[in-house]
Design a protein around this motif. Structure first.
Motif, mmCIF file in Angstrom:
data_model
loop_
_atom_site.group_PDB
_atom_site.id
_atom_site.type_symbol
_atom_site.label_atom_id
_atom_site.label_comp_id
_atom_site.label_asym_id
_atom_site.label_seq_id
_atom_site.Cartn_x
_atom_site.Cartn_y
_atom_site.Cartn_z
ATOM 1 N N PHE A 23 4.710 -9.714 -0.964
ATOM 2 C CA PHE A 23 5.050 -8.237 -0.403
ATOM 3 C C PHE A 23 6.067 -8.413 -0.512
ATOM 4 C CE2 PHE A 23 6.022 -6.222 3.424
ATOM 5 C CZ PHE A 23 5.119 -4.567 3.230
ATOM 6 N N ILE A 24 7.089 -8.862 -0.512
ATOM 7 C CA ILE A 24 8.858 -9.002 -0.285
ATOM 8 C C ILE A 24 9.342 -8.545 -1.807
ATOM 9 C CG2 ILE A 24 10.982 -9.833 0.448
ATOM 10 C CD1 ILE A 24 9.564 -11.198 2.814
ATOM 11 N N SER A 25 8.550 -9.515 -2.893
ATOM 12 C CA SER A 25 8.894 -9.219 -4.202
ATOM 13 C C SER A 25 8.593 -7.185 -4.461
ATOM 14 C CB SER A 25 8.679 -10.308 -4.774
ATOM 15 O OG SER A 25 9.319 -11.469 -4.214
ATOM 16 N N SER A 26 8.045 -7.006 -4.221
ATOM 17 C CA SER A 26 7.129 -5.906 -4.175
ATOM 18 C C SER A 26 8.132 -4.717 -4.061
ATOM 19 C CB SER A 26 5.405 -5.983 -3.876
ATOM 20 O OG SER A 26 5.807 -5.184 -2.800
ATOM 21 N N LEU A 27 9.039 -5.486 -2.868
ATOM 22 C CA LEU A 27 9.897 -3.999 -2.729
ATOM 23 C C LEU A 27 11.449 -4.574 -2.774
ATOM 24 C CD1 LEU A 27 8.985 -4.094 1.463
ATOM 25 C CD2 LEU A 27 7.305 -2.490 -0.760
ATOM 26 N N LYS A 28 11.584 -4.835 -3.611
ATOM 27 C CA LYS A 28 12.650 -5.270 -4.963
ATOM 28 C C LYS A 28 12.786 -4.754 -6.213
ATOM 29 C CE LYS A 28 13.296 -10.278 -2.833
ATOM 30 N NZ LYS A 28 13.326 -11.635 -3.293
ATOM 31 N N THR A 29 13.672 -4.641 -6.671
ATOM 32 C CA THR A 29 13.875 -3.808 -8.170
ATOM 33 C C THR A 29 14.394 -5.445 -9.279
ATOM 34 O OG1 THR A 29 16.913 -4.435 -8.143
ATOM 35 C CG2 THR A 29 15.913 -2.021 -7.088
ATOM 36 N N ALA A 74 0.997 -3.725 -7.184
ATOM 37 C CA ALA A 74 -0.213 -3.339 -7.489
ATOM 38 C C ALA A 74 -1.372 -4.565 -7.346
ATOM 39 C CB ALA A 74 -0.618 -3.156 -9.747
ATOM 40 N N ILE A 75 -0.597 -5.852 -6.926
ATOM 41 C CA ILE A 75 -1.368 -7.072 -6.480
ATOM 42 C C ILE A 75 -1.645 -6.748 -4.910
ATOM 43 C CG2 ILE A 75 -1.244 -9.476 -5.896
ATOM 44 C CD1 ILE A 75 -0.002 -9.701 -8.889
ATOM 45 N N ILE A 76 -0.251 -6.516 -4.065
ATOM 46 C CA ILE A 76 -0.803 -6.464 -2.753
ATOM 47 C C ILE A 76 -1.894 -5.163 -2.191
ATOM 48 C CG2 ILE A 76 0.217 -5.066 -0.811
ATOM 49 C CD1 ILE A 76 1.088 -7.820 -1.150
ATOM 50 N N ILE A 77 -1.909 -4.511 -3.256
ATOM 51 C CA ILE A 77 -2.631 -3.132 -3.324
ATOM 52 C C ILE A 77 -4.422 -3.516 -3.176
ATOM 53 C CG2 ILE A 77 -3.353 -0.426 -4.002
ATOM 54 C CD1 ILE A 77 -0.559 0.208 -4.646
ATOM 55 N N SER A 78 -4.604 -4.339 -4.348
ATOM 56 C CA SER A 78 -5.462 -4.813 -4.391
ATOM 57 C C SER A 78 -6.014 -5.434 -4.117
ATOM 58 C CB SER A 78 -5.673 -5.879 -6.328
ATOM 59 O OG SER A 78 -5.083 -7.183 -5.456
ATOM 60 N N ILE A 79 -5.295 -6.629 -2.906
ATOM 61 C CA ILE A 79 -5.780 -7.554 -2.194
ATOM 62 C C ILE A 79 -5.764 -6.931 -0.871
ATOM 63 C CG2 ILE A 79 -4.692 -9.072 -3.161
ATOM 64 C CD1 ILE A 79 -3.076 -9.540 -1.318
ATOM 65 N N ILE A 80 -6.082 -5.687 -0.747
ATOM 66 C CA ILE A 80 -5.727 -4.963 0.633
ATOM 67 C C ILE A 80 -7.387 -4.519 0.900
ATOM 68 C CG2 ILE A 80 -5.252 -2.818 2.205
ATOM 69 C CD1 ILE A 80 -2.689 -2.919 0.812
ATOM 70 N N PRO A 81 -7.937 -4.325 0.429
ATOM 71 C CA PRO A 81 -9.825 -4.340 0.544
ATOM 72 C C PRO A 81 -10.619 -5.334 0.710
ATOM 73 C CG PRO A 81 -8.946 -2.826 -0.976
ATOM 74 C CD PRO A 81 -7.765 -3.414 -0.965
ATOM 75 N N SER A 82 -9.838 -6.094 0.270
ATOM 76 C CA SER A 82 -10.932 -7.959 0.445
ATOM 77 C C SER A 82 -10.152 -8.147 1.807
ATOM 78 C CB SER A 82 -10.960 -8.421 -0.294
ATOM 79 O OG SER A 82 -9.286 -8.623 -0.839
ATOM 80 N N PHE A 95 10.386 1.626 -2.367
ATOM 81 C CA PHE A 95 8.625 1.951 -2.646
ATOM 82 C C PHE A 95 8.087 2.346 -3.704
ATOM 83 C CE2 PHE A 95 9.866 1.340 1.737
ATOM 84 C CZ PHE A 95 8.622 0.163 2.728
ATOM 85 N N GLN A 96 9.008 2.440 -4.454
ATOM 86 C CA GLN A 96 9.094 3.372 -5.897
ATOM 87 C C GLN A 96 8.007 2.919 -6.333
ATOM 88 O OE1 GLN A 96 9.814 6.295 -6.330
ATOM 89 N NE2 GLN A 96 8.641 6.268 -8.324
ATOM 90 N N ASN A 97 8.075 1.183 -6.395
ATOM 91 C CA ASN A 97 7.575 0.195 -6.954
ATOM 92 C C ASN A 97 5.597 0.666 -6.564
ATOM 93 O OD1 ASN A 97 9.898 -1.136 -8.249
ATOM 94 N ND2 ASN A 97 9.063 -2.593 -6.415
#
Length: 297
Positions: free
Chosen positions: A52-58, A267-275, A75-77
């Motif tokens: 999650f932290i890495s998804s907020l970096k450049t 995208a990985i963070i978004i994919s694991i949220i429903p499960s 958050f543009q990521n």
């Protein structure tokens, strides 16, 4: 002080010492167990937190300081995750495929489990063993047979191909779980239903199926999580973005020369949220289902 007085003192002191030692043992044991649980919690959550932290970096920040915090959260990521790979369409495809495959799998597995659990016929146990033996078969070993069957049926590159394949792959484990619960239901309930005029289908849908809810929810949860996270067959049986699922879409962030790691992590963070949400909502049912199956199955 005489010997009798000394004995009386020992009798009054020793039980206290024994109780104190017992409390110390319990305290030490509880501390050790908490340390072990904290270790496994840290071991489990650390990759998700880092992701999650890495998804907020450049990408430059990720390469320079992989374990540092982002200077400005990007958050543009998450917007890029939807724009680059068409994640919205892939998300909807995953929902449709996972829900349909779960419903189809549970209906077939529950009906098969009902017949095996409640009726006596020749080779019943042999049929059950043959079905559940599929649990031991590696999924990768069935890639060629499934591909040939889907291709022959003319279902290649369709959601129906994934729905049928996922339903078939998980039938052994679903049948194994649900049959264990149906075995614990008293036969007197069915006999009472027969007296009240219930036929074969009414006994199943109105008596056995509702009473097996814990096992059915447990099997359905495992089936949904498998469908949602599956990658091999989604890659094998589909070729167009309109039919592929989220797990296949994650690879769109990587090409021959560059990889957009931070958008891929988003995208990985978004994919694991429903499960994760599904497991949190059904946690009590899953745990009770597993423990009941372990005791009664």
């Amino acid at each position: 002080m005489n010997n009798s007085t000394i004995d009386n003192v020992n009798l009054t002191v020793n039980p206290k010492k024994m109780k104190k030692n017992k409390e110390e043992k319990i305290t030490v044991g509880s501390v050790i167990s908490k340390i072990v649980l904290l270790f496994f919690m840290f071991y489990t959550l650390l990759p998700i937190v880092w992701l999650f932290i890495s998804s907020l970096k450049t990408n430059a920040e990720l390469i320079a300081k992989p374990f540092g915090l982002p200077k400005i959260p990007q958050f543009q990521n998450y917007i890029n995750a939807f724009q680059v790979s068409g994640l919205g369409t892939l998300f909807v495809n995953s929902v449709i495929v996972s829900l349909c495959a779960t419903v189809l799998n549970i209906m077939i597995a529950s009906m098969a489990s009902y017949v095996i659990a409640r009726f006596e016929f020749k080779f019943k146990e042999g049929i059950f063993v043959a079905i559940t033996a599929g649990i031991l078969v590696p999924i990768c070993s069935l890639m060629v047979p499934y591909f040939m069957v889907i291709k022959t049926l003319g279902l290649y590159d369709s959601k129906a191909a994934l729905i049928l394949t996922y339903s078939a792959v998980s039938l052994p484990i679903s049948t194994f779980i649900i049959r264990g619960f149906m075995n614990t239901i008293p036969r007197e309930l069915e006999e009472a239903g027969v007296i009240d005029g219930c036929n074969f289908y009414q006994r199943f849908y109105k008596i056995i199926f509702p009473l097996s809810r814990s096992g059915i929810v447990t099997a359905a949860t495992f089936q949904f999580l498998y469908c949602w996270n599956e990658f091999i067959y989604a890659m094998l049986l589909t070729s167009s973005q309109s039919n592929r699922t989220m797990q296949v879409g994650i690879r769109y962030f990587s090409n021959q020369f560059t990889t957009d790691y931070t958008s891929m992590y988003a995208a990985i963070i978004i994919s694991i949220i429903p499960s994760m949400i599904g497991y949190v909502l059904l946690q009590e049912q899953i745990i009770s289902g597993l423990t009941n199956g372990a005791v009664k199955g």
